[in-house]
Motif scaffolding. Structure first.
Motif, PDB file in Angstrom:
ATOM      1  N   MET A   1       0.824  -0.925   0.104  1.00 29.16           N
ATOM      2  CA  MET A   1       0.189   0.015  -0.156  1.00 29.16           C
ATOM      3  C   MET A   1       0.922   1.090   0.089  1.00 29.16           C
ATOM      4  O   MET A   1       1.880   1.402   0.813  1.00 29.16           O
ATOM      5  N   ASP A   2       0.628   2.192  -0.790  1.00 29.08           N
ATOM      6  CA  ASP A   2       1.416   3.382  -0.833  1.00 29.08           C
ATOM      7  C   ASP A   2       0.977   4.245   0.248  1.00 29.08           C
ATOM      8  O   ASP A   2      -0.062   4.300   0.861  1.00 29.08           O
ATOM      9  N   ASN A   3       1.751   5.388   0.407  1.00 29.01           N
ATOM     10  CA  ASN A   3       1.401   6.260   1.442  1.00 29.01           C
ATOM     11  C   ASN A   3       0.242   6.990   1.234  1.00 29.01           C
ATOM     12  O   ASN A   3      -0.486   7.389   2.168  1.00 29.01           O
ATOM     13  N   ARG A   4      -0.168   7.391  -0.117  1.00 31.60           N
ATOM     14  CA  ARG A   4      -1.413   8.254  -0.115  1.00 31.60           C
ATOM     15  C   ARG A   4      -2.480   7.410  -0.038  1.00 31.60           C
ATOM     16  O   ARG A   4      -3.279   7.761   0.831  1.00 31.60           O
ATOM     17  N   THR A   5      -2.661   5.917  -0.048  1.00 28.68           N
ATOM     18  CA  THR A   5      -3.491   5.075   0.167  1.00 28.68           C
ATOM     19  C   THR A   5      -3.676   4.823   1.697  1.00 28.68           C
ATOM     20  O   THR A   5      -4.659   5.028   2.120  1.00 28.68           O
ATOM     21  N   ARG A   6      -2.573   4.861   2.408  1.00 26.10           N
ATOM     22  CA  ARG A   6      -2.235   4.702   3.925  1.00 26.10           C
ATOM     23  C   ARG A   6      -3.046   5.664   4.442  1.00 26.10           C
ATOM     24  O   ARG A   6      -3.782   5.660   5.345  1.00 26.10           O
ATOM     25  N   PHE A   7      -2.345   6.960   4.112  1.00 27.63           N
ATOM     26  CA  PHE A   7      -3.051   8.245   4.583  1.00 27.63           C
ATOM     27  C   PHE A   7      -4.519   8.330   4.572  1.00 27.63           C
ATOM     28  O   PHE A   7      -5.230   8.880   5.451  1.00 27.63           O
ATOM     29  N   SER A  40      -2.713  18.281  -1.545  1.00 25.36           N
ATOM     30  CA  SER A  40      -1.917  17.908  -2.698  1.00 25.36           C
ATOM     31  C   SER A  40      -1.295  16.262  -2.437  1.00 25.36           C
ATOM     32  O   SER A  40      -1.098  15.480  -3.411  1.00 25.36           O
ATOM     33  N   TRP A  41      -1.377  15.844  -1.081  1.00 21.76           N
ATOM     34  CA  TRP A  41      -0.979  14.624  -0.903  1.00 21.76           C
ATOM     35  C   TRP A  41      -1.832  13.611  -1.192  1.00 21.76           C
ATOM     36  O   TRP A  41      -1.385  12.327  -1.847  1.00 21.76           O
ATOM     37  N   VAL A  42      -2.926  13.945  -1.074  1.00 21.90           N
ATOM     38  CA  VAL A  42      -4.461  12.932  -1.150  1.00 21.90           C
ATOM     39  C   VAL A  42      -4.965  13.074  -2.723  1.00 21.90           C
ATOM     40  O   VAL A  42      -5.949  12.465  -2.875  1.00 21.90           O
ATOM     41  N   ASN A  43      -4.349  14.063  -3.525  1.00 23.02           N
ATOM     42  CA  ASN A  43      -5.108  14.527  -4.498  1.00 23.02           C
ATOM     43  C   ASN A  43      -4.667  13.283  -5.505  1.00 23.02           C
ATOM     44  O   ASN A  43      -3.955  12.668  -5.383  1.00 23.02           O
ATOM     45  N   VAL A  51       1.080  15.588  -5.194  1.00 26.54           N
ATOM     46  CA  VAL A  51       2.448  15.326  -4.752  1.00 26.54           C
ATOM     47  C   VAL A  51       2.249  14.176  -4.026  1.00 26.54           C
ATOM     48  O   VAL A  51       1.626  13.933  -3.304  1.00 26.54           O
ATOM     49  N   PRO A  52       3.585  13.424  -4.189  1.00 25.14           N
ATOM     50  CA  PRO A  52       3.550  12.122  -3.589  1.00 25.14           C
ATOM     51  C   PRO A  52       3.672  12.416  -1.901  1.00 25.14           C
ATOM     52  O   PRO A  52       4.221  13.312  -1.477  1.00 25.14           O
ATOM     53  N   CYS A  53       2.937  11.697  -1.222  1.00 23.55           N
ATOM     54  CA  CYS A  53       2.809  11.653   0.162  1.00 23.55           C
ATOM     55  C   CYS A  53       3.971  11.290   0.965  1.00 23.55           C
ATOM     56  O   CYS A  53       4.273  10.075   0.600  1.00 23.55           O
ATOM     57  N   PRO A  54       4.627  12.081   1.704  1.00 28.35           N
ATOM     58  CA  PRO A  54       5.850  11.570   2.250  1.00 28.35           C
ATOM     59  C   PRO A  54       5.795  10.628   3.137  1.00 28.35           C
ATOM     60  O   PRO A  54       4.649  10.465   4.081  1.00 28.35           O
TER      61      PRO A  54
END
Length: 86
Positions: A1-7, A40-43, A51-54
């Motif tokens: 799971m990528d950071n965006r999905t986790r967030f 921008s992270w969840v877009n 922007v990729p979620c850090p």
């Protein structure tokens, strides 16, 4: 799971708004975090302003949730102790 999905999963699971998540991340990390940044992270990654979620964002949001859960458990224990002491 990528950071965006986790967030996004954390936001949905704990019913946290993007605004509240920015406040939580800022308070835990000591770094400024705006709603615009969170947006921008969840877009959608295909969007221009995505922007990729850090890693630090997910880690600090998880840490803030953990702190809140600990606080709630402590308060419940205090309330129960007060009730049994009556």
């Amino acid at each position: 799971m990528d950071n965006r999905t986790r967030f996004l999963h954390l936001l949905k699971t704990y019913d946290i708004t993007q605004k509240k998540s920015a406040e939580l991340i800022a308070s835990v990390s000591g770094r400024p975090c705006s709603v615009r940044t969170v947006r921008s992270w969840v877009n959608d990654p295909e969007k221009k302003y995505s922007v990729p979620c850090p890693d630090y964002a997910v880690a600090n949001l998880e840490k803030a949730i953990h702190y809140m859960e600990q606080y709630v458990m402590k308060r419940r224990a205090e309330i129960e102790a007060a009730k049994s002491g009556e």
